[in-house]
Design a protein around this motif. Structure first.
Motif, mmCIF file in Angstrom:
data_model
loop_
_atom_site.group_PDB
_atom_site.id
_atom_site.type_symbol
_atom_site.label_atom_id
_atom_site.label_comp_id
_atom_site.label_asym_id
_atom_site.label_seq_id
_atom_site.Cartn_x
_atom_site.Cartn_y
_atom_site.Cartn_z
ATOM 1 N N LYS A 138 15.527 -18.513 7.658
ATOM 2 C CA LYS A 138 15.327 -19.884 7.309
ATOM 3 C C LYS A 138 14.993 -19.876 8.502
ATOM 4 N N ALA A 139 15.487 -19.899 10.181
ATOM 5 C CA ALA A 139 15.213 -20.622 11.090
ATOM 6 C C ALA A 139 14.196 -20.069 11.735
ATOM 7 N N ARG A 140 13.510 -18.516 10.832
ATOM 8 C CA ARG A 140 12.371 -18.280 11.550
ATOM 9 C C ARG A 140 11.821 -18.709 10.851
ATOM 10 N N THR A 141 11.397 -19.312 10.084
ATOM 11 C CA THR A 141 10.223 -19.799 9.390
ATOM 12 C C THR A 141 9.592 -21.307 9.582
ATOM 13 N N TYR A 142 11.810 -21.795 9.923
ATOM 14 C CA TYR A 142 11.186 -23.276 10.005
ATOM 15 C C TYR A 142 10.739 -23.058 12.232
ATOM 16 N N GLU A 143 11.366 -22.044 12.011
ATOM 17 C CA GLU A 143 10.157 -22.259 13.855
ATOM 18 C C GLU A 143 9.001 -22.008 13.895
ATOM 19 N N GLN A 144 8.476 -21.379 13.416
ATOM 20 C CA GLN A 144 7.047 -20.798 13.044
ATOM 21 C C GLN A 144 6.393 -22.143 11.980
ATOM 22 N N ILE A 145 7.314 -22.851 11.055
ATOM 23 C CA ILE A 145 6.320 -24.461 10.479
ATOM 24 C C ILE A 145 6.346 -25.467 12.247
ATOM 25 N N ALA A 146 7.441 -25.033 12.874
ATOM 26 C CA ALA A 146 7.333 -26.457 14.257
ATOM 27 C C ALA A 146 5.983 -25.894 14.904
ATOM 28 N N ASP A 147 5.616 -24.591 15.599
ATOM 29 C CA ASP A 147 4.349 -23.663 16.035
ATOM 30 C C ASP A 147 3.393 -24.524 15.623
ATOM 31 N N ASN A 148 3.510 -24.069 14.125
ATOM 32 C CA ASN A 148 2.018 -24.939 13.794
ATOM 33 C C ASN A 148 2.006 -26.795 13.461
ATOM 34 N N TYR A 149 3.019 -27.421 13.562
ATOM 35 C CA TYR A 149 2.847 -28.739 13.419
ATOM 36 C C TYR A 149 2.364 -29.099 15.639
ATOM 37 N N TYR A 150 3.244 -28.385 15.865
ATOM 38 C CA TYR A 150 2.475 -27.984 17.025
ATOM 39 C C TYR A 150 1.474 -28.024 17.670
ATOM 40 N N PHE A 151 0.870 -26.742 17.224
ATOM 41 C CA PHE A 151 -0.494 -26.785 18.037
ATOM 42 C C PHE A 151 -1.636 -27.187 17.445
ATOM 43 N N PRO A 156 5.995 -34.762 16.718
ATOM 44 C CA PRO A 156 7.806 -35.162 16.083
ATOM 45 C C PRO A 156 7.752 -34.307 14.818
ATOM 46 N N MET A 157 7.355 -33.809 14.169
ATOM 47 C CA MET A 157 7.352 -32.643 12.942
ATOM 48 C C MET A 157 7.288 -31.643 14.077
ATOM 49 N N ALA A 158 6.926 -31.453 14.800
ATOM 50 C CA ALA A 158 7.182 -29.853 15.447
ATOM 51 C C ALA A 158 8.511 -30.585 15.909
ATOM 52 N N ILE A 159 8.766 -31.388 16.300
ATOM 53 C CA ILE A 159 10.245 -32.239 16.846
ATOM 54 C C ILE A 159 11.528 -31.374 15.160
ATOM 55 N N GLN A 160 11.070 -32.339 14.531
ATOM 56 C CA GLN A 160 11.585 -31.881 13.494
ATOM 57 C C GLN A 160 12.665 -30.346 13.276
ATOM 58 N N TYR A 161 11.354 -29.933 12.980
ATOM 59 C CA TYR A 161 11.349 -28.350 12.564
ATOM 60 C C TYR A 161 12.488 -27.604 13.731
ATOM 61 N N TYR A 162 11.856 -27.415 14.937
ATOM 62 C CA TYR A 162 12.697 -27.065 15.897
ATOM 63 C C TYR A 162 14.070 -27.295 16.212
ATOM 64 N N ASP A 163 13.919 -28.546 15.832
ATOM 65 C CA ASP A 163 15.428 -28.867 15.759
ATOM 66 C C ASP A 163 16.365 -28.039 14.499
ATOM 67 N N SER A 164 16.225 -28.077 12.722
ATOM 68 C CA SER A 164 16.414 -27.237 11.829
ATOM 69 C C SER A 164 16.771 -26.100 12.351
ATOM 70 N N SER A 165 15.552 -25.102 13.207
ATOM 71 C CA SER A 165 15.170 -23.741 13.763
ATOM 72 C C SER A 165 16.335 -23.691 14.059
ATOM 73 N N GLY A 166 16.894 -24.134 15.674
ATOM 74 C CA GLY A 166 17.978 -23.908 15.889
ATOM 75 C C GLY A 166 19.539 -24.484 15.336
ATOM 76 N N ILE A 167 19.659 -25.016 14.162
ATOM 77 C CA ILE A 167 21.054 -24.913 13.465
ATOM 78 C C ILE A 167 21.152 -24.116 12.517
ATOM 79 N N PHE A 168 20.100 -22.523 12.078
ATOM 80 C CA PHE A 168 19.473 -22.486 11.488
ATOM 81 C C PHE A 168 20.452 -20.570 12.504
ATOM 82 N N TYR A 169 19.541 -20.757 12.844
ATOM 83 C CA TYR A 169 20.152 -19.441 14.542
ATOM 84 C C TYR A 169 21.153 -19.861 15.480
ATOM 85 N N LYS A 170 22.205 -21.402 15.159
ATOM 86 C CA LYS A 170 23.497 -20.995 15.661
ATOM 87 C C LYS A 170 24.154 -20.270 14.250
#
Length: 598
Positions: A138-151, A156-170
């Motif tokens: 879940k964390a890796r997929t959230y991170e990759q979705i964030a990358d899609n939005y960042y590029f 704002p959407m990238a920030i939201q998904y990076y934040d979710s990715s960090g939660i699940f990596y923890k």
């Protein structure tokens, strides 16, 4: 059951669904893919695709090869290989392989800047990861979705998904992955002009465990540079820039924001350094995150040196690029938002469809199994009846042939045939009766076993009571009387003799006799019945002997001397040996002295 399994295997083989056994080369590569991805890539690269047999092995080969290339930082933009694997895992499973195929197809499309396709595949992978409850994926997929939005410049959407990715990596315990996502989050906040928040994220990182990781530490310091420049903390920006260069030690140059460094030195009027880093930025090309940054650095430099014409050209070029970026941003954001909405609806409908299909598959499988079981039972009955029928027909033919030779014998044979038919029916009835009898005997055995267990518990309780009765106190008292007698103090002798008298009481004798009887399969009851000449004193002697009392204790409790003890024991044994008692040998064993070889 054996016939059922054979029938199932035969049906599967006839339907052409048998898949070759797993390829050992693929299994070995799969085992190394996470810990030693370079070794896994070497194994997979050495495999000739034409030597991979079966659709499942071919799909696994495509997935593992794509995964190994990704882990070894090999950029791919052709998704045909992983698409073929995905097509198989979508229909055949398992779900974890289907999730990985969606994830790596998303990664390839992300590298190729096909962000709408990448987002669709990522959202599908995320749906499966949620169903599997896998926090890491879940964390890796959230991170990759964030990358899609960042590029795609949707910060704002990238920030939201990076934040979710960090939660699940923890939650998954992947601390280093969590720290790298925090770096990406800080970069997004800075790009969104939230400079103070970006620095706070970097300051709050618990990185001490990885202080020796030069790549991570270099990236951490490089992410400090731009927000510090923006809030005019030039000294801090320079300090972090030098720290990043020290950690990178000539490597990972593309991770440093050279245009921003040139602008920093322009602000500090260190124009030679500004020009040096401007030329370095040009040689590195546009940073994929910073389109137009080189033109802005040129504008700052030429403005400082007073070259208005070049400054105007650079400024105009940066404005044009900024407009193009905003146009791309608007277009990509509209596409991605629309894709995310429709893919969410599609995944919801797909989940409901898969759920219904799964239920139908389970029901169909149960019906098939029940049908196979019923079919097997019917086939076995038909075969048995056919064998019986063949046997009866053979007998009938023999009887008819004999009847042609001798009609009298033929009639007798026909009667025998009829009797055989009746006998077969009787045998079947007898078989059913035996089955019922076996069930009844099993119930009886279980009840008998329960009774034995209850008796064993009762014997254990009686044995504990018997050990209590023949405890150390009574033995010590008897020994005291034997050795001291009337020579000891009169009062002590009276107390001791009183205790012994209590132990010799009728109630105690009856209790001890009952305990010995219960603990020794009714030996005393049988001795009274089989040795009617034995008196109560004889029985008392045997009870004490079986209870394990010492010779001296038995003498005290039976009012005899040591010499009388041996004579008494010998006479009892002789009387038993000369008797016809069925339990004679057991009685003799009960009177055998401890440690005797007899």
């Amino acid at each position: 059951m054996k016939h059922i399994l054979s029938l199932i295997i035969a049906l599967v083989m006839l339907s052409g669904c048998v898949e070759p056994t797993p390829d050992r080369r693929l299994l070995r590569a799969e085992g190394l893919i996470d810990s030693l991805p370079d070794s896994a890539l070497a194994i997979l690269s050495a495999i000739e695709p034409s030597t991979v047999n079966g659709k499942r092995n071919t799909a696994l080969y495509g997935l593992l090869l794509t995964q190994a290339r990704h882990k070894n930082s090999i950029i791919e933009t052709d998704d045909s290989l992983i698409t073929a694997s995905l097509r198989f895992f979508n229909s055949e499973g398992p779900e974890d392989k289907e999730m990985l195929a969606h994830f790596y197809r998303a990664a390839i499309n992300g590298f190729a800047a096909r962000y709408d396709t990448a987002l669709i595949e990522n959202l599908k992978a995320l749906g499966i990861a949620k169903a599997l409850g896998d926090d890491y994926w879940k964390a890796r997929t959230y991170e990759q979705i964030a990358d899609n939005y960042y590029f795609s410049y949707n910060i704002p959407m990238a920030i939201q998904y990076y934040d979710s990715s960090g939660i699940f990596y923890k939650l998954s315990g992947r601390k280093l992955n969590y720290l790298y996502v925090q770096l990406e989050l800080a970069g997004c906040l800075e790009f969104n002009e939230r400079f103070t928040e970006s620095i706070e994220v970097l300051d709050n990182m618990d990185f001490q465990e990885y202080a020796e990781d030069s790549v991570f530490m270099g990236m951490r310091h490089s992410f400090y540079v731009r927000p510090n420049i923006r809030i005019k903390q030039n000294d801090a920006a320079l300090a972090h820039f030098e720290a990043a260069r020290t950690y990178f030690n000539g490597k990972y140059q593309d991770l440093i924001d050279w245009p921003e460094i040139s602008m920093l030195y322009s602000d500090l009027n260190q124009l030679d350094s500004a020009l040096y880093f401007l030329e370095k930025a040009k040689s590195m090309g546009d940073h994929p995150y910073r389109d137009g940054a080189v033109e802005v650095a040129e504008y700052y430099y030429y403005q400082k040196i007073g070259d208005a014409d070049k400054a105007f050209v650079a400024y105009k070029s940066s404005i044009n690029k900024d407009i193009e970026i905003k146009r791309k941003c608007l277009e990509s954001n509209l596409v991605l938002v629309e894709k995310e909405f429709y893919i969410g609806q599609m995944l919801k409908n797909q989940y409901e469809t898969q759920k219904t299909a799964f239920i139908w598959k389970v029901v169909s499988l149960m019906v098939i199994i029940a049908g196979l079981v019923a079919l097997t039972v019917v086939v076995r009955k038909v075969r048995r009846k056919r064998r019986e029928l063949v046997m009866l027909i053979t007998q009938k033919d023999a009887f008819e042939q004999s009847a042609q030779e001798e009609s009298a014998k033929g009639e007798e044979l026909e009667r025998k045939l009829e009797r055989n038919s009746v006998r077969i029916a009787h045998l079947e009835a007898e078989l059913e009766s035996k089955d019922e009898k076996a069930s009844s005997e099993r119930v009886s055995f279980e009840m008998t076993l329960k009774g034995h267990l209850d008796n064993e518990k009762r014997w254990q309780r009686n044995a504990s009571r018997l050990m209590e009765l023949r405890g150390n106190l009574v033995d010590a008292l008897a020994t005291e009387v034997y050795y001291m007698g009337d020579k000891s103090t009169e009062k002590i002798c009276q107390i001791v003799k009183k205790k012994i008298a209590e132990f010799k009481s009728d109630d105690m004798r009856r209790e001890l006799e009952q305990l010995v009887d219960d603990c020794n399969d009714g030996i005393i009851t049988r001795m009274r019945a089989e040795m009617p000449s034995f008196k109560d004193n004889h029985i008392w002697f045997v009870v004490l002997k079986i209870s394990g009392f010492s010779m001296r204790t038995i003498c005290i409790l039976s009012d005899m001397t040591i010499g009388n003890y041996y004579n008494y024991w010998s006479r009892l044994r002789a009387r038993i040996e000369s008797s016809d008692a069925p339990s004679k040998q057991e009685f003799i064993e009960a009177l055998r002295p401890k440690g005797s070889p007899e």
